[in-house]
Write a protein that holds these residues in place. Structure first.
Motif, short mmCIF file in Angstrom:
data_model
loop_
_atom_site.label_atom_id
_atom_site.label_comp_id
_atom_site.label_asym_id
_atom_site.label_seq_id
_atom_site.Cartn_x
_atom_site.Cartn_y
_atom_site.Cartn_z
N ASN A 15 0.83 -1.20 0.00
CA ASN A 15 0.00 0.00 0.00
C ASN A 15 0.87 1.26 0.00
N ARG A 16 0.40 2.26 -0.71
CA ARG A 16 1.10 3.54 -0.68
C ARG A 16 0.93 4.20 0.68
N CYS A 17 2.00 4.76 1.20
CA CYS A 17 2.01 5.37 2.51
C CYS A 17 1.54 6.82 2.39
N GLY A 18 0.25 7.05 2.65
CA GLY A 18 -0.32 8.37 2.46
C GLY A 18 -0.20 8.80 1.02
N GLU A 19 0.23 10.04 0.80
CA GLU A 19 0.42 10.53 -0.56
C GLU A 19 1.88 10.46 -0.99
N SER A 20 2.72 9.82 -0.16
CA SER A 20 4.14 9.67 -0.52
C SER A 20 4.31 8.60 -1.58
N GLY A 21 5.51 8.47 -2.06
CA GLY A 21 5.80 7.42 -3.03
C GLY A 21 6.20 6.11 -2.38
N LEU A 22 6.26 6.08 -1.05
CA LEU A 22 6.73 4.89 -0.34
C LEU A 22 5.63 3.84 -0.26
N ILE A 214 0.32 3.07 10.48
CA ILE A 214 0.65 1.67 10.74
C ILE A 214 0.21 1.34 12.16
N ALA A 215 -0.48 0.23 12.31
CA ALA A 215 -1.09 -0.14 13.59
C ALA A 215 -0.23 -1.15 14.33
N PHE A 216 0.08 -0.84 15.61
CA PHE A 216 0.77 -1.84 16.43
C PHE A 216 -0.20 -2.41 17.46
N SER A 217 0.18 -3.54 18.04
CA SER A 217 -0.68 -4.30 18.98
C SER A 217 -2.05 -4.60 18.39
N MET A 281 -7.30 -3.67 9.12
CA MET A 281 -7.01 -3.22 7.75
C MET A 281 -8.27 -2.91 6.95
N LYS A 282 -9.40 -2.75 7.65
CA LYS A 282 -10.67 -2.56 6.92
C LYS A 282 -10.76 -1.20 6.24
N ASP A 283 -9.99 -0.22 6.72
CA ASP A 283 -10.05 1.13 6.17
C ASP A 283 -8.80 1.44 5.37
N PRO A 284 -8.92 2.11 4.23
CA PRO A 284 -7.75 2.44 3.40
C PRO A 284 -6.73 3.31 4.11
N VAL A 285 -7.15 4.06 5.14
CA VAL A 285 -6.20 4.93 5.85
C VAL A 285 -5.10 4.12 6.53
N VAL A 286 -5.37 2.86 6.89
CA VAL A 286 -4.36 2.02 7.53
C VAL A 286 -3.48 1.41 6.44
N THR A 287 -2.22 1.81 6.45
CA THR A 287 -1.28 1.37 5.42
C THR A 287 -0.79 -0.04 5.67
N SER A 288 -0.49 -0.34 6.93
CA SER A 288 0.12 -1.63 7.28
C SER A 288 -0.24 -1.98 8.71
N VAL A 289 -0.14 -3.26 9.03
CA VAL A 289 -0.39 -3.72 10.39
C VAL A 289 0.89 -4.41 10.87
#
Length: 326
Positions: A15-22, A214-217, A281-289
């Motif tokens: 997934n793209r990290c926000g609007e960055s290229g990462l 990115i979500a922890f725990s 990960m249900k929402d697009p705002v979450v890039t990674s878990v």
């Protein structure tokens, strides 16, 4: 010398990290637990190999991960040097500073002196000239100039913030934007059982500012697994550690919720842990878990969250009802 699986990029989603290229993998490996000096080094290597073989390219650390403080970075640095360095350009390696690290007033919080000294120490332990993302680990007013200096000195490619609320994150984002510092991601606790970012404005602010998250725990210290279905095992983290999950948190009500969620996951043909990761990960705002693991098999088990149908609106509502959320 380790050779990664040729098919490592075939099943992972990025997934793209926000609007960055990462681009970040949908599932990343956190080294909060099981990479300290009390853990088995060969097992650490197998955890890293299993992750990378399956497309997990992001490895998340902090200066004081252990125990002892610094030992997770040092052990991962050894694995990098011995096995993974030929693949460094395929990896996202992150670290943080902000909590207690060394004695005295300059080994905690967010001063420029602490953050930049800590980053230098982290790079030494990791054996690297730079990390991909350097996070400030908690809210503090002086931090933004230090993050900017870390990036502009070439010691980090991107800046990140961890444990900020929505308002403070937006204030920080404005400063970093003025400094032209590439702040790209927030790291916050998020799970079915902990929805703080939905209530403190962080999740909404991440969308507005077009930043990654990115979500922890995500498994709530193991409670969103089959580990505590029938009480508290003697060898569980509650009984052997107790720093992050305490016995009095596992009330009868909580265990009843875990059992109901586990039954629901079973009806979907999934394990509770897989459904819980899918929920995050249900929402697009979450890039990674960020997942943690003590065994390679747990990584493979968690990666099955990439399979199967997403949670329906009806299922999301049922999860809320089980948790007492209206």
């Amino acid at each position: 010398m380790y050779t990664p699986a040729k098919e490592r990029y075939e099943t992972m989603e990025y997934n793209r990290c926000g609007e960055s290229g990462l681009m970040l993998p949908k599932v990343s490996l956190g080294l909060w637990h099981n990479f300290g000096d009390t853990s088995d080094y060969e097992n650490m290597k197998q955890l890293c190999f299993t992750a990378f073989d399956n497309g997990i390219t992001q490895f998340d650390l902090a200066n004081n991960y252990g125990p002892a403080y610094g030992s997770a970075e040092r052990n991962f640095g050894k694995i990098l040097k011995e096995e993974l360095m030929p693949y460094r350009d395929e990896l996202i390696i992150t670290t943080k500073a902000g909590y207690d690290m060394w004695e005295g007033p300059y080994g905690n919080w967010g001063s420029r002196k602490y953050l930049l000294a800590s980053l230098d120490q982290s790079l030494t332990r990791l054996g690297l000239p730079y990390v991909d993302i350097f996070y400030h680990h908690r809210m503090d007013p002086e931090t933004m100039g230090a993050l900017d200096q870390a990036v502009k000195s070439g010691k980090a490619l991107y800046a990140g913030l961890s444990n900020y609320n929505g308002q403070k994150m937006q204030e920080a984002a404005a400063i970093l934007r003025d400094l032209k510092c590439p702040f790209v991601i927030n790291q916050n606790r998020y799970s079915i059982f902990d929805r703080t970012i939905e209530n403190n404005g962080l999740k909404e602010a991440a969308v507005k500012e077009k930043k990654g998250l990115i979500a922890f725990s995500p498994l709530a210290q193991g409670t969103l697994t089959d580990r505590y279905l029938y009480g508290i095992p003697a060898d569980s983290r509650v009984m052997t550690d107790g720093r992050f999950l305490k016995k009095d948190q596992l009330t009868e009500e909580k265990i009843s919720q875990i059992r109901a969620l586990n039954e629901m996951a079973g009806q979907r043909g999934e394990k509770l842990s897989q459904m819980a990761l899918k929920w995050v990960m249900k929402d697009p705002v979450v890039t990674s878990v960020l997942i943690g693991a003590s065994k390679p098999e747990q990584i493979l088990d968690n990666l099955k969250m990439l399979d199967g149908a997403p949670l329906s609106e009806e299922e999301l509502l049922k999860i809320d009802q089980i948790c007492g959320i209206k």
